[in-house]
Structure formats: C-alpha cells, structure tokens
Design a protein around this motif. Structure first.
Motif, short mmCIF file in Angstrom:
data_model
loop_
_atom_site.label_atom_id
_atom_site.label_comp_id
_atom_site.label_asym_id
_atom_site.label_seq_id
_atom_site.Cartn_x
_atom_site.Cartn_y
_atom_site.Cartn_z
N PRO A 128 -1.16 12.88 -13.41
CA PRO A 128 -0.42 12.10 -14.41
C PRO A 128 -0.87 12.42 -15.83
O PRO A 128 -2.00 12.89 -16.05
CB PRO A 128 -0.77 10.65 -14.03
CG PRO A 128 -1.13 10.71 -12.58
CD PRO A 128 -1.80 12.04 -12.39
N GLY A 129 -0.03 12.13 -16.79
CA GLY A 129 -0.29 12.48 -18.17
C GLY A 129 -1.59 11.96 -18.74
O GLY A 129 -2.22 12.61 -19.58
N ASP A 130 -2.02 10.77 -18.31
CA ASP A 130 -3.27 10.21 -18.83
C ASP A 130 -4.41 10.36 -17.83
O ASP A 130 -5.38 9.62 -17.87
CB ASP A 130 -3.10 8.75 -19.25
CG ASP A 130 -2.41 7.91 -18.17
OD1 ASP A 130 -2.13 8.45 -17.09
OD2 ASP A 130 -2.15 6.72 -18.44
N GLY A 131 -4.30 11.33 -16.93
CA GLY A 131 -5.39 11.65 -16.02
C GLY A 131 -5.37 10.85 -14.74
O GLY A 131 -4.49 10.02 -14.50
N LEU A 132 -6.38 11.12 -13.91
CA LEU A 132 -6.47 10.46 -12.60
C LEU A 132 -7.15 9.11 -12.74
O LEU A 132 -8.27 8.87 -12.25
CB LEU A 132 -7.23 11.37 -11.63
CG LEU A 132 -6.51 12.69 -11.33
CD1 LEU A 132 -7.41 13.64 -10.57
CD2 LEU A 132 -5.23 12.43 -10.55
N TRP A 133 -6.45 8.22 -13.38
CA TRP A 133 -6.95 6.86 -13.62
C TRP A 133 -6.09 5.90 -12.78
O TRP A 133 -4.92 5.69 -13.06
CB TRP A 133 -6.84 6.53 -15.11
CG TRP A 133 -7.26 5.15 -15.49
CD1 TRP A 133 -8.13 4.34 -14.83
CD2 TRP A 133 -6.83 4.43 -16.64
NE1 TRP A 133 -8.28 3.14 -15.49
CE2 TRP A 133 -7.49 3.17 -16.60
CE3 TRP A 133 -5.97 4.70 -17.70
CZ2 TRP A 133 -7.30 2.19 -17.59
CZ3 TRP A 133 -5.79 3.74 -18.68
CH2 TRP A 133 -6.45 2.50 -18.62
N GLY A 134 -6.68 5.40 -11.71
CA GLY A 134 -5.94 4.55 -10.80
C GLY A 134 -5.15 5.33 -9.76
O GLY A 134 -4.43 4.76 -8.95
#
Length: 353
Positions: free
Chosen positions: A213-219
């Motif tokens: 995802p665009g904001d990284g693997l956060w969640g």
C-alpha cells in the motif's frame, strides 16, 4: 500485571527496535510486563502502548495453526496422524506441524497467480525430501496445513481461529485477529515501508511480492505469501497485543491448556526426523543444532520466533517469556535480531529465578 523489573531489558531492546513489549510470567517473577518506544515512525509517529497490535509473523504458526490442528484432532475433526489427501509424498499433518514433512524453507507461492495453483503445487510438486528424513523449518508447509484445516473444518482460517481459539480462551477481538480493520491502524505497530527484504528474496524466482500500500505495510501483514492469500494464512497474518499473545501462549501450558495431555505431549517432545532441527508440534526445542537463541533458554523449553522481531517461549517449568517488537520498521535493518532475543531471554531467566 506489574510493570517493574523489565525496564533495563526494555531499554536494551529499544536500541534495536523503535518499540517493544515484554512479558515474563512464572517463578519468582509473578507476571511482569514492560513496553515503550514508538509503534510507528513513518508516515507519522505514534507512541507504543499496552493496546498496540503487533504483526506476529511466524508466531501465527504455533499460536493459530498448530493450536487449531491439535484441537481439531482432539475433538475428532481432523486426524493429524493420517496421510494428507492428494499429497505426492506420504506425509501427515503431524509431520507438517513438526516441520519434518520435507517441504522447502520458503518459496513465493504468489508466483502461481492463484490460491488453487499454489495448493496444487504444494500437494503435487513437493515435498522435496522423504517425510521424517530431516526437520527443516517450512513456511510453505504451514500454508498447506492452513488449507487442510479450512477443508476439514469447513470454514476460513480466521473464522476458525475466532470460534475455536480466541472465543473459548476469552480473548477480546481487539487483542488477537487477522486482517485488522482500517480504524485499528492507530493501534498497530508498523513493519516495512516498502517490503524491500522480500522483494530481494523473490527475485531469483522471477517474481515480486503483492503490491505494498502507498503508506507502507501498516496494518497489513508483512509476509508476501500471506498478503497473496488475502491476509490470512497458516504461516503468518495474525496480529495481537501483548495481552492476546500471552493468552494464546498459555493455551499450551500443561496446567491450563484445553488440549488433552496426550495431545499436549506432542508440543513438548521432538518428532521422528533423524536429522536437522529439534522440532515439536508447533515449536522449536532447546538443544536444536546451531540455534543460539535456544542455547540461552532454560532446560526443557520450547519457543518460536517471528520475522518482524517477535518471540515466545515456554520453559520446562511452565514459565512464559514473550518479546514483541517492530524491529523491521520502517525498513529491515539488514542484520539478525539474535543478540537482542538472547539478551531478553537471559534477563527474563534471571527474573524467574
């Protein structure tokens, strides 16, 4: 749970990871917990708390998949001693649980494009060695075990986890779950921003992991195979707080497990493999060759590690040690986490004495 006694250990871990949560239970320690640092550094900064959810990575294997398989066997819904239907080699679910079914350590199953093709590959093209020959830690093996559980029990793995593990153990939905909802993201510890580590692993296979995802693997689960399977897999995908991880680990204690003694004994005794690691049903055992982390553990211990910087152990005396970190955030540091785990184990052992 008291928060004293682990502060120096926590501070040492924070040199290796943005944030961490530690727990020691049993012996003279009673129950002690400590946490600190940051759960997220990019794209914003968030302070880690007791409610932080961690990507448990391969702790999913013992705390979900192995626990489900052992419980399914004890209830008569799955025969872990019988042959795996359709498999090229005569392996059993118990062989897979012990990592001695002959599967490779890792491969990018997403190169097959669909779950069905990946499953066919696991059944027909591997194992690579005769089952029982050598114990080799295998992510693909546990992914297949997840598929088998879904077929035998008639539901997706995350639903089985909720119904057969989380709810019977009294664990709240917000303390252990797959595919956390978007509104939970402020509580979730970040992992890699770009998934660069696995990209390099996949290159020799001529493929790339599922998009980040665009904001990284956060969640979102860090493991590419688990992302390929929708965030729910037998090898990875489980998120949990320290509370949730503790409750799941306690399910393997001889004094409190919902597993009958004859099945629980499979967790504390090595398998049949004549070579390789010392593996039980779901765990690695102290004394396993070339395992520096294991050398630091008390006698009779079983333990498991996770790629994201997680660790859980049960000693022969029924004591528990848990270390959860986000050490690969915002990017993988490119070095092992062994020394930090060993320091934690040695410090925890001192508290238990």
């Amino acid at each position: 749970m008291a928060k004293d006694g682990l502060t120096s250990l926590k501070n040492e871990i924070l040199f290796e990871s943005p944030g961490c949560a530690l727990l020691v239970s049993g012996g003279k320690a009673g129950e002690r917990v400590s946490y600190g640092g940051r759960s997220l550094l990019e794209p914003t900064e968030i302070k880690l708390s007791e409610d932080t959810l961690f990507d448990l990575a391969s702790l999913t294997k013992p705390l979900c998949t192995a626990l489900l398989a052992l419980k399914a066997h004890s209830s008569g819904h799955m025969d872990i001693f019988g042959p795996v239907a359709g498999a090229r080699a005569k392996c059993t679910p118990l062989d897979i649980l012990r990592h001695e079914a002959g599967f490779p350590a890792w491969e990018p199953l997403y190169r097959f494009g669909s779950r069905g093709e990946a499953e066919r590959h696991l059944l027909e093209s591997v194992p690579l060695k005769e089952p029982g020959t050598e114990a080799v830690y295998s992510c693909p093996g546990y992914i297949l075990l997840g598929f088998l559980l879904e077929k035998e029990l008639g539901a997706p793995l995350d639903e089985l986890f909720d119904k057969l593990i989380r709810e019977p153990l009294g664990i709240g939905k917000g303390d252990a779950l797959f595919r956390p909802a978007a509104e939970l993201r402020p509580r979730i510890a970040g992992t890699e921003i770009d998934g660069g580590y696995e990209k390099e692993m996949a290159q020799p296979f001529g493929c790339s992991p599922p998009p980040v995802p665009g904001d990284g693997l956060w969640g979102v689960v860090n493991d590419g195979n688990a992302r390929f399977l929708g965030g729910v897999a037998g090898n990875a995908g489980l998120f949990a707080t320290l509370r949730g991880t503790f409750a799941l680990t306690k399910a393997f204690l001889r004094t409190s497990s919902f597993l009958p003694p004859e099945i629980l004994s499979l967790v504390y005794n090595k398998g049949r493999a004549r070579a390789g690691e010392l593996r039980s049903a779901g765990f690695k055992m102290k004394g396993s060759p070339s395992w520096e982390t294991g050398e630091a553990l008390p006698e009779g211990s079983v333990a498991h590690e996770g790629f994201t910087g997680t660790f859980a152990a049960i000693t022969g005396e029924g004591e528990i040690m848990i270390l959860l970190t986000n050490r690969i955030h915002p990017r993988h540091p490119g070095k092992p986490f062994t020394s930090a785990r060993v320091s934690f184990i040695k410090g925890a052992a001192e508290l238990l004495r």
